[in-house]
Motif scaffolding. Structure first.
Motif, PDB file in Angstrom:
ATOM      1  N   UNK A  99       1.079  -1.274   0.005  1.00  0.00           N
ATOM      2  CA  UNK A  99       0.091   0.017  -0.065  1.00  0.00           C
ATOM      3  C   UNK A  99       0.743   1.201   0.009  1.00  0.00           C
ATOM      4  N   UNK A 100       2.014   1.190   0.680  1.00  0.00           N
ATOM      5  CA  UNK A 100       2.933   2.413   0.758  1.00  0.00           C
ATOM      6  C   UNK A 100       3.551   2.444  -0.563  1.00  0.00           C
ATOM      7  N   UNK A 101       3.974   1.369  -1.164  1.00  0.00           N
ATOM      8  CA  UNK A 101       4.422   1.801  -2.602  1.00  0.00           C
ATOM      9  C   UNK A 101       3.568   2.113  -3.552  1.00  0.00           C
ATOM     10  N   UNK A 102       2.061   1.662  -3.554  1.00  0.00           N
ATOM     11  CA  UNK A 102       1.167   2.083  -4.506  1.00  0.00           C
ATOM     12  C   UNK A 102       1.081   3.699  -4.140  1.00  0.00           C
ATOM     13  N   UNK A 103       0.901   4.127  -3.085  1.00  0.00           N
ATOM     14  CA  UNK A 103       0.512   5.353  -2.650  1.00  0.00           C
ATOM     15  C   UNK A 103       1.745   6.299  -3.153  1.00  0.00           C
ATOM     16  N   UNK A 104       2.851   5.903  -2.735  1.00  0.00           N
ATOM     17  CA  UNK A 104       4.115   6.776  -2.834  1.00  0.00           C
ATOM     18  C   UNK A 104       4.454   7.072  -4.330  1.00  0.00           C
TER      19      UNK A 104
ATOM     20  N   UNK B  54       1.545  -6.954  -6.958  1.00  0.00           N
ATOM     21  CA  UNK B  54       2.126  -8.077  -7.265  1.00  0.00           C
ATOM     22  C   UNK B  54       3.596  -7.987  -6.982  1.00  0.00           C
ATOM     23  N   UNK B  55       4.233  -6.873  -6.461  1.00  0.00           N
ATOM     24  CA  UNK B  55       5.640  -7.124  -6.130  1.00  0.00           C
ATOM     25  C   UNK B  55       5.636  -7.435  -4.517  1.00  0.00           C
ATOM     26  N   UNK B  56       4.694  -8.199  -4.265  1.00  0.00           N
ATOM     27  CA  UNK B  56       4.682  -8.373  -2.717  1.00  0.00           C
ATOM     28  C   UNK B  56       5.469  -9.480  -2.244  1.00  0.00           C
ATOM     29  N   UNK B  57       6.339  -9.947  -3.140  1.00  0.00           N
ATOM     30  CA  UNK B  57       7.314 -10.987  -2.543  1.00  0.00           C
ATOM     31  C   UNK B  57       8.590 -10.196  -2.503  1.00  0.00           C
ATOM     32  N   UNK B  58       8.894  -9.133  -3.233  1.00  0.00           N
ATOM     33  CA  UNK B  58      10.083  -8.603  -3.060  1.00  0.00           C
ATOM     34  C   UNK B  58      10.508  -8.263  -1.865  1.00  0.00           C
ATOM     35  N   UNK B  59      11.665  -8.620  -1.012  1.00  0.00           N
ATOM     36  CA  UNK B  59      12.163  -8.212   0.151  1.00  0.00           C
ATOM     37  C   UNK B  59      12.319  -6.770   0.464  1.00  0.00           C
ATOM     38  N   UNK B  60      12.054  -6.429   1.479  1.00  0.00           N
ATOM     39  CA  UNK B  60      11.784  -6.862   2.730  1.00  0.00           C
ATOM     40  C   UNK B  60      10.080  -6.725   2.739  1.00  0.00           C
ATOM     41  N   UNK B  61       9.470  -8.041   2.332  1.00  0.00           N
ATOM     42  CA  UNK B  61       8.075  -8.120   2.227  1.00  0.00           C
ATOM     43  C   UNK B  61       7.448  -8.602   3.729  1.00  0.00           C
ATOM     44  N   UNK B  62       6.755  -7.704   4.283  1.00  0.00           N
ATOM     45  CA  UNK B  62       6.111  -7.977   5.603  1.00  0.00           C
ATOM     46  C   UNK B  62       5.302  -9.133   5.642  1.00  0.00           C
ATOM     47  N   UNK B  63       4.720  -9.509   4.647  1.00  0.00           N
ATOM     48  CA  UNK B  63       3.778 -10.911   4.572  1.00  0.00           C
ATOM     49  C   UNK B  63       4.810 -11.931   4.691  1.00  0.00           C
TER      50      UNK B  63
ATOM     51  N   UNK C 188      -7.939   0.416  -4.604  1.00  0.00           N
ATOM     52  CA  UNK C 188      -8.598   1.522  -4.379  1.00  0.00           C
ATOM     53  C   UNK C 188      -7.961   2.787  -3.938  1.00  0.00           C
ATOM     54  N   UNK C 189      -6.585   2.571  -3.729  1.00  0.00           N
ATOM     55  CA  UNK C 189      -5.600   3.665  -3.288  1.00  0.00           C
ATOM     56  C   UNK C 189      -5.113   4.230  -4.761  1.00  0.00           C
ATOM     57  N   UNK C 190      -4.797   3.256  -5.923  1.00  0.00           N
ATOM     58  CA  UNK C 190      -4.829   3.840  -7.361  1.00  0.00           C
ATOM     59  C   UNK C 190      -5.796   4.557  -7.889  1.00  0.00           C
ATOM     60  N   UNK C 191      -7.283   4.012  -7.453  1.00  0.00           N
ATOM     61  CA  UNK C 191      -8.365   4.763  -8.044  1.00  0.00           C
ATOM     62  C   UNK C 191      -8.614   6.130  -7.400  1.00  0.00           C
TER      63      UNK C 191
ATOM     64  N   UNK D 265      -7.825   4.925 -16.745  1.00  0.00           N
ATOM     65  CA  UNK D 265      -8.058   3.675 -16.459  1.00  0.00           C
ATOM     66  C   UNK D 265      -6.772   2.791 -16.646  1.00  0.00           C
ATOM     67  N   UNK D 266      -6.019   2.971 -17.484  1.00  0.00           N
ATOM     68  CA  UNK D 266      -4.862   2.254 -17.944  1.00  0.00           C
ATOM     69  C   UNK D 266      -3.731   2.506 -16.640  1.00  0.00           C
ATOM     70  N   UNK D 267      -3.504   3.787 -16.536  1.00  0.00           N
ATOM     71  CA  UNK D 267      -2.691   4.347 -15.647  1.00  0.00           C
ATOM     72  C   UNK D 267      -3.024   3.787 -14.003  1.00  0.00           C
ATOM     73  N   UNK D 268      -4.374   3.804 -13.656  1.00  0.00           N
ATOM     74  CA  UNK D 268      -4.759   3.145 -12.514  1.00  0.00           C
ATOM     75  C   UNK D 268      -4.398   1.714 -12.508  1.00  0.00           C
ATOM     76  N   UNK D 269      -5.007   1.099 -13.439  1.00  0.00           N
ATOM     77  CA  UNK D 269      -4.921  -0.629 -13.352  1.00  0.00           C
ATOM     78  C   UNK D 269      -3.413  -1.097 -13.624  1.00  0.00           C
ATOM     79  N   UNK D 270      -2.495  -0.151 -14.074  1.00  0.00           N
ATOM     80  CA  UNK D 270      -0.955  -0.699 -14.105  1.00  0.00           C
ATOM     81  C   UNK D 270      -0.530  -0.569 -12.771  1.00  0.00           C
ATOM     82  N   UNK D 271      -0.539   0.836 -12.222  1.00  0.00           N
ATOM     83  CA  UNK D 271      -0.273   1.054 -10.889  1.00  0.00           C
ATOM     84  C   UNK D 271      -0.451   0.301  -9.723  1.00  0.00           C
ATOM     85  N   UNK D 272      -1.829   0.012  -9.702  1.00  0.00           N
ATOM     86  CA  UNK D 272      -2.295  -1.089  -8.789  1.00  0.00           C
ATOM     87  C   UNK D 272      -1.527  -2.541  -8.794  1.00  0.00           C
TER      88      UNK D 272
END
Length: 419
Positions: free
Chosen positions: A111-116, A145-154, A378-381, A133-140
């Motif tokens: 969420x921080x990545x998407x917002x920043x 989906x870079x959720x696995x890039x360290x340091x991933x909280x999940x 939601x953040x991207x929209x 629509x394209x800009x929002x969908x690509x950003x989201x």
């Protein structure tokens, strides 16, 4: 007690309670009316659940990300990505992908990545003629989906729950993240050619050198952290402390954009985010413990293994379950509730715990794109000033890519024996 926990939690979510409160309250209802366990245990489990050294990595990485953002790192990364891939057709889309991937290796929060990154890139893309629509969908998609890039909280949360190697999770998570970067760039280029999106001006050698010099410290930070963890110089938790120290040094003495006022604001914002995350983790610990006390994991494990003992089919069932759960449940809470349920099943049929963790985290990344939760969408929209319903049609191709990628993460390691 299983039905009481499940329906109680669902009902509390429907009436609008926050996830952390719903988890804690449904757990206490289940323990009070459907077990002989004293409620005092609930408070003990909440405290015990977060008194875990590896979990200290979460506030450390969140603070490091906030400090680096306050130090002007986002714009430096965007400038570097611009000279790197901006001249390719659909250049601003590629800049968005590369910047988000690099930033994901610092903040640890999707969420921080998407917002920043979105605050800067979505308006720029719209101004250059890309559809909102394209800009929002690509950003989201990039943010989620870079959720696995360290340091991933999940990944940190999963490693604690499953007692799996966080260093291995980070290593393979980085490989998966880089593979998804390549996939997004390829698909983005194809879309850009079809839609005749513009390419940006090719940067000169001087501009490339300047951008690299400005971004070099931001690029070094994830390399130092991930490399240090991989070679055993420090643990993932100690790596968080190193990240904070480097962020302070870079912010005050290298970039010289970090002030005491910005430091205070970053710490305040980080405290709020960490408080929310840790509340959910603490509450979910009660829920998970209540499930185990009611022998729910054993029942589910027996049911699934009676249904099939084929690891490929078990993985399919796990994917379907987590995809559905990810649409309505925050990622860390979902991990804490479902890892104790699914880990015994997976290990019983020979699925490696690290592999299972990567599958679950990628699934939950897709959940960040899927209403009604879909936080990255939601953040991207909100940034793009369009509704979720307007963004959904543009999201469909990216959903397809995400599902195809999930299929690869799930089955390619099994086919080739990578785990």
């Amino acid at each position: 007690m299983g039905y009481a926990l499940a329906f109680g939690f669902g009902a509390l979510l429907v009436v609008g309670l926050p996830i952390g409160i719903a988890l804690a309250l449904s757990s206490m209802i289940g323990l009070e009316f459907f077990s002989n366990v004293p409620l005092e245990i609930a408070a003990q489990r909440m405290v015990a659940g977060i008194r875990n050294f590896p979990l200290l990595a979460i506030p450390l990485y969140v603070i490091a990300g906030a400090l680096m953002n306050a130090s002007g790192i986002t714009q430096r990364l965007i400038d570097f990505a611009y000279v790197l891939v901006g001249s390719i057709r659909g250049g601003l889309g590629h800049v968005t992908v590369v910047t988000t991937a690099i930033f994901g290796g610092i903040s640890g929060s999707q969420v921080a990545d998407t917002s920043s990154v979105g605050r800067i890139m979505i308006p720029q893309m719209v101004q250059r003629g890309y559809s909102p629509r394209y800009a929002v969908s690509l950003m989201a998609t990039a943010g989620a989906m870079f959720v696995t890039i360290p340091p991933s909280i999940n990944l940190i949360v999963y490693g604690v729950l499953a007692q799996a190697s966080i260093a291995d999770l980070f290593f393979y998570g980085l490989i998966i993240g880089l593979a998804f970067v390549a996939s997004l760039l390829i698909v983005g280029y194809i879309v850009a050619v079809v839609k005749k999106q513009p390419a940006e001006r090719r940067a000169t050698a001087k501009e490339i050198t300047t951008a690299l010099g400005r971004a070099v410290w931001a690029l070094i930070l994830p390399v130092v952290i991930i490399g240090g963890i991989r070679i055993g110089a420090f643990t993932p938790t100690e790596g968080g402390a190193v990240a904070v120290l480097l962020a302070v040094i870079i912010g005050f003495f290298v970039h010289k954009e970090l002030t005491l006022k910005k430091l205070f604001r970053s710490m305040t914002e980080s405290s709020v985010l960490v408080g929310v995350i840790m509340l959910v983790i603490a509450a979910a610990q009660i829920y998970s413990w209540a499930l185990v006390s009611g022998q729910i994991p054993q029942a589910i494990s027996t049911w699934m293994l009676n249904l099939t003992d084929n690891p490929l089919l078990i993985l399919l069932l796990i994917n379907i379950l987590i995809l559905v759960i990810g649409t309505v449940m925050e990622g860390n809470a979902a991990l804490i509730v479902f890892v104790p349920l699914l880990l015994p099943v997976a290990t019983a049929v020979g699925i490696d715990p690290v592999h299972l963790g990567l599958i679950m985290v990628v699934n939950l990344g897709i959940g960040l794109l899927t209403p009604p939760v879909g936080l990255c969408l939601l953040v991207s929209c909100k940034i793009g000033k369009i509704s979720v319903s307007q963004a959904i049609p543009a999201m469909l191709p990216w959903f397809g890519l995400c599902l195809a990628f999930l299929f690869g993460v799930t089955y390619l390691p099994v086919i080739f024996g990578w785990f």
